[in-house]
Write a protein that holds these residues in place. Structure first.
Motif, PDB file in Angstrom:
ATOM      1  N   ILE A   1       0.851  -1.190   0.000  1.00  0.00           N
ATOM      2  CA  ILE A   1       0.000   0.000   0.000  1.00  0.00           C
ATOM      3  C   ILE A   1       0.889   1.242   0.000  1.00  0.00           C
ATOM      4  O   ILE A   1       1.797   1.366   0.833  1.00  0.00           O
ATOM      5  CB  ILE A   1      -0.930   0.028   1.230  1.00  0.00           C
ATOM      6  N   GLY A   2       0.643   2.154  -0.940  1.00  0.00           N
ATOM      7  CA  GLY A   2       1.320   3.444  -0.974  1.00  0.00           C
ATOM      8  C   GLY A   2       0.290   4.565  -0.959  1.00  0.00           C
ATOM      9  O   GLY A   2      -0.343   4.835  -1.984  1.00  0.00           O
ATOM     10  N   ASN A   3       0.067   5.228   0.181  1.00  0.00           N
ATOM     11  CA  ASN A   3      -0.922   6.305   0.317  1.00  0.00           C
ATOM     12  C   ASN A   3      -0.207   7.648   0.240  1.00  0.00           C
ATOM     13  O   ASN A   3       0.430   8.095   1.195  1.00  0.00           O
ATOM     14  CB  ASN A   3      -1.675   6.170   1.651  1.00  0.00           C
ATOM     15  N   LYS A   4      -0.344   8.292  -0.918  1.00  0.00           N
ATOM     16  CA  LYS A   4       0.351   9.560  -1.167  1.00  0.00           C
ATOM     17  C   LYS A   4      -0.604  10.738  -1.110  1.00  0.00           C
ATOM     18  O   LYS A   4      -0.361  11.724  -0.404  1.00  0.00           O
ATOM     19  CB  LYS A   4       1.043   9.515  -2.538  1.00  0.00           C
ATOM     20  N   ASN A   5      -1.680  10.685  -1.853  1.00  0.00           N
ATOM     21  CA  ASN A   5      -2.558  11.835  -2.064  1.00  0.00           C
ATOM     22  C   ASN A   5      -3.749  11.792  -1.100  1.00  0.00           C
ATOM     23  O   ASN A   5      -4.684  11.018  -1.282  1.00  0.00           O
ATOM     24  CB  ASN A   5      -3.056  11.849  -3.519  1.00  0.00           C
TER      25      ASN A   5
ATOM     26  N   HIS B   1       4.248   6.540  -3.218  1.00  0.00           N
ATOM     27  CA  HIS B   1       4.109   5.684  -4.409  1.00  0.00           C
ATOM     28  C   HIS B   1       5.449   5.085  -4.815  1.00  0.00           C
ATOM     29  O   HIS B   1       5.522   3.914  -5.240  1.00  0.00           O
ATOM     30  CB  HIS B   1       3.528   6.495  -5.560  1.00  0.00           C
ATOM     31  N   ASN B   2       6.542   5.878  -4.721  1.00  0.00           N
ATOM     32  CA  ASN B   2       7.870   5.353  -5.041  1.00  0.00           C
ATOM     33  C   ASN B   2       8.231   4.198  -4.100  1.00  0.00           C
ATOM     34  O   ASN B   2       8.803   3.187  -4.513  1.00  0.00           O
ATOM     35  CB  ASN B   2       8.924   6.452  -4.931  1.00  0.00           C
ATOM     36  N   ASP B   3       7.918   4.373  -2.802  1.00  0.00           N
ATOM     37  CA  ASP B   3       8.215   3.312  -1.834  1.00  0.00           C
ATOM     38  C   ASP B   3       7.484   2.017  -2.198  1.00  0.00           C
ATOM     39  O   ASP B   3       8.072   0.927  -2.187  1.00  0.00           O
ATOM     40  CB  ASP B   3       7.788   3.755  -0.433  1.00  0.00           C
ATOM     41  N   ALA B   4       6.191   2.140  -2.512  1.00  0.00           N
ATOM     42  CA  ALA B   4       5.401   0.949  -2.832  1.00  0.00           C
ATOM     43  C   ALA B   4       5.906   0.273  -4.101  1.00  0.00           C
ATOM     44  O   ALA B   4       5.973  -0.962  -4.187  1.00  0.00           O
ATOM     45  CB  ALA B   4       3.926   1.331  -2.980  1.00  0.00           C
ATOM     46  N   LYS B   5       6.275   1.068  -5.094  1.00  0.00           N
ATOM     47  CA  LYS B   5       6.774   0.504  -6.356  1.00  0.00           C
ATOM     48  C   LYS B   5       8.075  -0.257  -6.125  1.00  0.00           C
ATOM     49  O   LYS B   5       8.285  -1.353  -6.667  1.00  0.00           O
ATOM     50  CB  LYS B   5       6.977   1.636  -7.369  1.00  0.00           C
ATOM     51  N   ALA B   6       8.994   0.321  -5.333  1.00  0.00           N
ATOM     52  CA  ALA B   6      10.263  -0.343  -5.063  1.00  0.00           C
ATOM     53  C   ALA B   6      10.059  -1.636  -4.285  1.00  0.00           C
ATOM     54  O   ALA B   6      10.726  -2.656  -4.536  1.00  0.00           O
ATOM     55  CB  ALA B   6      11.194   0.601  -4.291  1.00  0.00           C
ATOM     56  N   MET B   7       9.160  -1.633  -3.308  1.00  0.00           N
ATOM     57  CA  MET B   7       8.906  -2.845  -2.539  1.00  0.00           C
ATOM     58  C   MET B   7       8.253  -3.931  -3.404  1.00  0.00           C
ATOM     59  O   MET B   7       8.562  -5.109  -3.268  1.00  0.00           O
ATOM     60  CB  MET B   7       8.015  -2.528  -1.337  1.00  0.00           C
ATOM     61  N   LYS B   8       7.373  -3.544  -4.323  1.00  0.00           N
ATOM     62  CA  LYS B   8       6.762  -4.518  -5.222  1.00  0.00           C
ATOM     63  C   LYS B   8       7.822  -5.171  -6.102  1.00  0.00           C
ATOM     64  O   LYS B   8       7.813  -6.381  -6.320  1.00  0.00           O
ATOM     65  CB  LYS B   8       5.699  -3.837  -6.087  1.00  0.00           C
TER      66      LYS B   8
ATOM     67  N   ARG C   1      -2.740   1.750  -4.460  1.00  0.00           N
ATOM     68  CA  ARG C   1      -2.229   3.129  -4.423  1.00  0.00           C
ATOM     69  C   ARG C   1      -3.370   4.027  -3.951  1.00  0.00           C
ATOM     70  O   ARG C   1      -4.481   3.974  -4.491  1.00  0.00           O
ATOM     71  CB  ARG C   1      -1.762   3.580  -5.815  1.00  0.00           C
ATOM     72  N   ASP C   2      -3.080   4.859  -2.938  1.00  0.00           N
ATOM     73  CA  ASP C   2      -4.082   5.753  -2.346  1.00  0.00           C
ATOM     74  C   ASP C   2      -5.309   4.949  -1.912  1.00  0.00           C
ATOM     75  O   ASP C   2      -6.427   5.150  -2.379  1.00  0.00           O
ATOM     76  CB  ASP C   2      -4.466   6.863  -3.341  1.00  0.00           C
ATOM     77  N   ALA C   3      -5.071   4.012  -0.996  1.00  0.00           N
ATOM     78  CA  ALA C   3      -6.113   3.078  -0.573  1.00  0.00           C
ATOM     79  C   ALA C   3      -7.126   3.766   0.341  1.00  0.00           C
ATOM     80  O   ALA C   3      -6.764   4.513   1.251  1.00  0.00           O
ATOM     81  CB  ALA C   3      -5.490   1.890   0.144  1.00  0.00           C
TER      82      ALA C   3
END
Length: 923
Positions: free
Chosen positions: A668-672, A684-691, A709-711
């Motif tokens: 889960i990457g909650n940015k906005n 979002h960058n963190d979530a993409k790298a972990m994926k 993303r933005d759950a």
């Protein structure tokens, strides 16, 4: 109309399952407790390979456990396929996913006699089929002992074809698909009249193909035991049809069980059940063939012991021009087993007909004896009358009595003649029937012998073809191996390595080689390799290669040395790239410290030249030369690079050994965030790298990752479950006892202002009301603990102090007063969070990641196992990871942002997070 869950046609697909029965008098099926190891080849695949099946049946025969292996392709398929399923009472295996290794999905289907590894997705891969000969022999022995309770050699689980005669006496053949006894496919698109289904658009839509037909679920239970009900019983049910989602129709059916008794069909006595069915089409959603309101009436004669339809007659009303014939009629000619044996209609009634023949003969003989007795009695009466031994007759009644006596005698004589003729006719009929049975039996025996002869010839030809194919394959492999070796040894470096391997082999095995041959070829080969011409025809080097190919044990020794050489090369490449990366990092640091220096443009040019430009270079000497040039150039800028990254620390992460294909992750990457809530810039960058990490290095499949993303709160509850119900998407994706679980969250975390609990903040929630719309951390741990996972790791890049790198989340409050109570995870769970409860999680603007995520991934990729923090054993433990984050992340937070940020870890510090390998460099 709901879409059918399977192609399940005709009203008696379920119904007839109850009359096949078991093959023996025992309560257990003949496969109960059986174990088999079967061998076959993969059909219609892009590569040739052997496929092996090990299958074990439970003691009650209701379950099976299977293991599928491709031993010849283990180097890339990696692992066996394992699955468990049920077995129905007719011997049909439940479809289960039994995929070996990393190939596309393969399912176990078929029957206990003929298991199948099916490819449900189609594509390039084929499927495997097996025949359990031992179980077939056991079945046949049980059938032989069963006597009249079964048709010898015939049961529904082993039938491959049904052959009928139509009204023109032409044979119509139907092939049984091994995937289930209730699904049969047609090769000619004709009507299928078996004990299972109709196909080719039948039985309902006249003349249509490609239809999915389904018995309503609510009706299946009602008709389960219909054929065992008393005669006169009726039942109503509905069958749905659907074609490409454009056409649908309901058929309303009324079936009546007319009788259950032995009858004759085509001169053969059958122990039969007769069923009469009336059908009407209703509620059609679309049809250009005007099928609404069509009606039919059909009758079926079904063999009680096997469940096969012996005779079928159907009459249509209001049939359209596109439909079939108004009247259809088929009679069973024979069935064919999967082992090739053919059983004609007479086989279904052999024992009944013989018993009936014996009864007929007995009745005829009794009639004959009674007739002879009556004739003898009459002759005795006449003799007594002539000798005067008769009773005196009243003279007044003499004439009248004599006339009556004559007429009575005449009637008796006629009756006796008729009885004699009838008895003789019965005897003749019995003898005729006996001759017919003997003739049929003899013909069947001749046909069976001829078929057996053809089968033996075909088997002999097939075996010969397999031997020839194996020899051809062997020659091709030897030729390919010779060509590959010649190509490999054409390079000087490889030839030098080959000679070095020979030298090492001679040291270890001095008595194996002929000193005259080695002495005469090794020295000249060294000179040829040094000066050139070593790979020309007739060279000493090629003679030495030909000699070494004949030496036992050398080929295996050479393979080990080649593998060791490749590993050393890979290690050296990793070390060189690490050294180059460290020099480039030093250059970047110099440029960042003084970007206005006069020589800054030279630094930039040097960085661009070497930064990630050499990642694809696989030549060690080329990469080493580039490293040396870079070090010299860096020295010109006053940068001295000492030391290199250690071998162990430079190793990247490899997938964990157990069940990597079944690992499940929620990322889960909650940015906005909405309203005045500060955004989490790099979530979002963190979530993409972990994926990328869990896919590329832990080996998780993309389809096993819940990537949000933005759950919203609803999405988080859908993933992890709610209070009192933990069965969310994560539970659905999980394989019990096999799957590893990874949970990663980057976004805001907030404290509950009233209850002091920590909450993950969905993007549609507000920090001031976290108790109402946040997702509690303790609920997350509670639901994760209820999963039957092999392991659970949780990484949270968030803090719960009420502050963030972009400002306060909770208004009119200071972080020092907003302390949360850290929940304890369930035993066996590993949890790593970015900061303590009263601290703020920082961001790395340069790396464009959360500071915690950046150093967490660096540690997982190998730096946590370096000499400074780890023991260099190739494994990252929780304790090593904490030491690395305390030494690097905490230091950077203090130096760059002037704040304290310390990770919290929960779990076994000796437990390892991942293993390392040189096989895959970090992206």
């Amino acid at each position: 109309m709901r879409k059918p869950t399977a192609t399940f046609c005709l009203m008696f697909a379920v119904l007839l399952g109850s009359i096949g029965g078991s093959l023996s008098a025992s309560e257990l099926p003949y496969w109960a407790g059986h174990k088999a190891v079967l061998f076959s080849d993969l059909d219609n695949a892009s590569f040739d390979t052997e496929c092996n099946l090990t299958i074990v049946y439970s003691a009650d025969g209701k379950q099976y456990s299977a293991s599928v292996d491709f031993p010849e392709k283990r180097h890339f398929i990696l692992s066996k396929g394992q699955c468990n399923g049920s077995v129905d009472k007719t011997g049909v295996l439940e479809r289960q996913d039994c995929t070996p290794g990393t190939i596309s999905q393969r399912d176990i289907i078929g029957t206990v006699l003929n298991p199948i590894l099916d490819n449900p997705g189609g594509g390039r891969g084929g499927r495997c089929t097996w025949a359990d000969e031992a179980l077939l022999k056991k079945r046949d022995l049980i059938l032989a002992e069963a006597g009249g309770d079964s048709v010898s050699g015939v049961d529904r689980a082993s039938v491959s074809k049904l052959i009928y005669k139509d009204e023109d006496q032409e044979l119509v053949e139907f092939t049984v698909d091994g995937s289930a006894p209730h699904n049969l496919s047609l090769s000619d698109g004709e009507w299928l009249i078996g004990n299972f289904v109709h196909s080719g658009g039948a039985p309902y839509s006249p003349g249509h193909g490609n239809l999915d037909t389904e018995l309503l679920q609510s009706d299946r239970k009602d008709i389960q035991n219909f054929l065992t009900a008393p005669p006169g019983s009726t039942i109503k049910y509905v069958v749905e049809e659907e074609w490409n989602n454009d056409y649908s129709m309901e058929w309303h059916l009324n079936a009546k069980l007319a009788f259950r008794k032995p009858i004759e069909v085509s001169g053969v006595r059958i122990d039969a059940v007769k069923v009469v069915i009336n059908g009407t089409s209703k509620n059609g959603t679309y049809s250009s063939w005007a099928e609404e309101g069509l009606k039919f009436r059909e009758s079926r004669i079904i063999d009680r012991r096997t469940g096969f339809t012996i005779k079928f007659i159907r009459n249509w009303e209001n049939i359209s021009s596109n439909g079939p014939n108004k009247k259809q009629r088929l009679i069973l000619d024979s069935v064919v087993n999967r082992d090739g044996r053919r059983f004609f209609l007479e086989s279904f009634a052999t024992k009944i007909s013989q018993r009936q023949l014996a009864m007929d003969q007995s009745l005829a003989e009794n009639s004959k004896r009674q007739l002879e007795k009556r004739l003898n009695n009459k002759a005795g009466s006449e003799s007594a009358s002539r000798s005067g031994q008769t009773k005196p007759v009243n003279p007044t009644q003499k004439n009248k009595g004599g006339a009556n006596s004559d007429r009575s005698a005449e009637k008796k004589d006629a009756a006796l003649e008729n009885a004699r003729a009838l008895a003789q006719a019965k005897v003749q009929a019995a003898e005729k029937k006996k001759r017919a049975l003997e003739k049929a039996k003899a013909q069947a025996k001749v046909q069976a012998a001829e078929k057996k002869k053809r089968a033996l010839e075909n088997a002999r030809a097939l075996a010969q073809a397999k031997v020839q194919a194996a020899e051809k394959k062997k020659r091709a492999l030897e030729k390919a191996k010779t060509q590959a070796q010649a190509k490999y040894l054409s390079k000087r470096s490889n030839a030098e390595h080959y000679l070095a391997v020979i030298k090492e082999f001679v040291k270890l095995n001095p008595s194996v080689l002929d000193p005259m041959v080695i002495g005469g070829t090794y020295g000249p080969s060294l000179n040829e390799v040094k000066k050139g011409g070593f790979n020309k025809p007739g060279s000493k080097f090629l003679k030495l290669v030909a000699y070494m190919e004949k030496i036992e044990g050398f080929d295996g020794f050479l393979q080990k040395q080649n593998k060791k050489r490749a590993e050393n090369k890979a290690t050296k490449l990793v070390e060189l790239r690490s050294e180059i990366s460290s020099v480039v990092d030093a250059l970047k640091a110099r440029l960042s410290a003084d970007p206005l220096a006069p020589d800054a443009y030279k630094l930039i040019a040097l960085i661009k030249k070497f930064d990630k430009r050499l990642d694809k270079v696989v030549n060690v000497s080329v990469l080493q030369k580039s490293r040396d040039n870079l070090v010299v150039s860096a020295a010109n800028f006053g940068i001295s690079v000492s030391g290199t990254v250690t071998k162990k620390a430079a190793q990247p992460v490899q997938a964990r050994s157990a069940a990597k294909n079944h690992g499940v992750a929620v990322i889960i990457g909650n940015k906005n965030y909405s309203g005045d809530i500060p955004d989490v810039t790099f979530a979002h960058n963190d979530a993409k790298a972990m994926k990328r990490y869990v896919m590329d290095f832990l080996g998780f499949r993309k389809g096993n990752i819940v990537d949000l993303r933005d759950a919203s709160k609803a999405q988080m509850e859908s993933a992890f479950g709610v209070k009192g119900n933990y069965k969310g998407l994560l539970w659905q994706y999980l394989r019990s006892g096999v799957s590893d679980v990874v949970v990663f969250y980057s976004g805001h975390g907030v404290p509950g202002l009233k209850d002091g609990r920590g909450y993950l903040l969905p993007v549609d929630s507000h920090p001031q009301t976290a108790e109402l719309n946040g997702y509690p951390i303790d609920l997350l741990y509670e639901n994760l603990g209820k999963l039957a996972a092999r392991s659970v790791m949780v990484f949270i890049d968030s803090c719960f102090s009420g502050g963030s790198a972009n400002g306060m989340l909770v208004k009119a409050a200071s972080p020092v007063f907003l302390r949360t109570t850290a929940p304890k995870p369930v035993k066996g769970m590993t949890v790593v969070t970015a900061a303590s409860n009263d601290q703020v999680a920082s961001w790395d603007e340069k790396a464009k990641h959360g500071l915690f995520t950046k150093y967490l991934l660096d540690g997982l990729y190998g730096k946590a196992d370096g000499k400074r923090y780890g023991n260099g054993d190739g494994r990252i433990t929780l304790g090593e990871m904490k030491a690395y984050l305390d030494g690097e992340m905490t230091y950077q937070a203090r130096r760059r942002f002037g704040r304290v940020q310390e990770v919290t870890v929960q779990g076994n510090k000796e437990g390892f997070l991942t293993r390392l390998s040189t096989s895959s460099p970090r992206p």
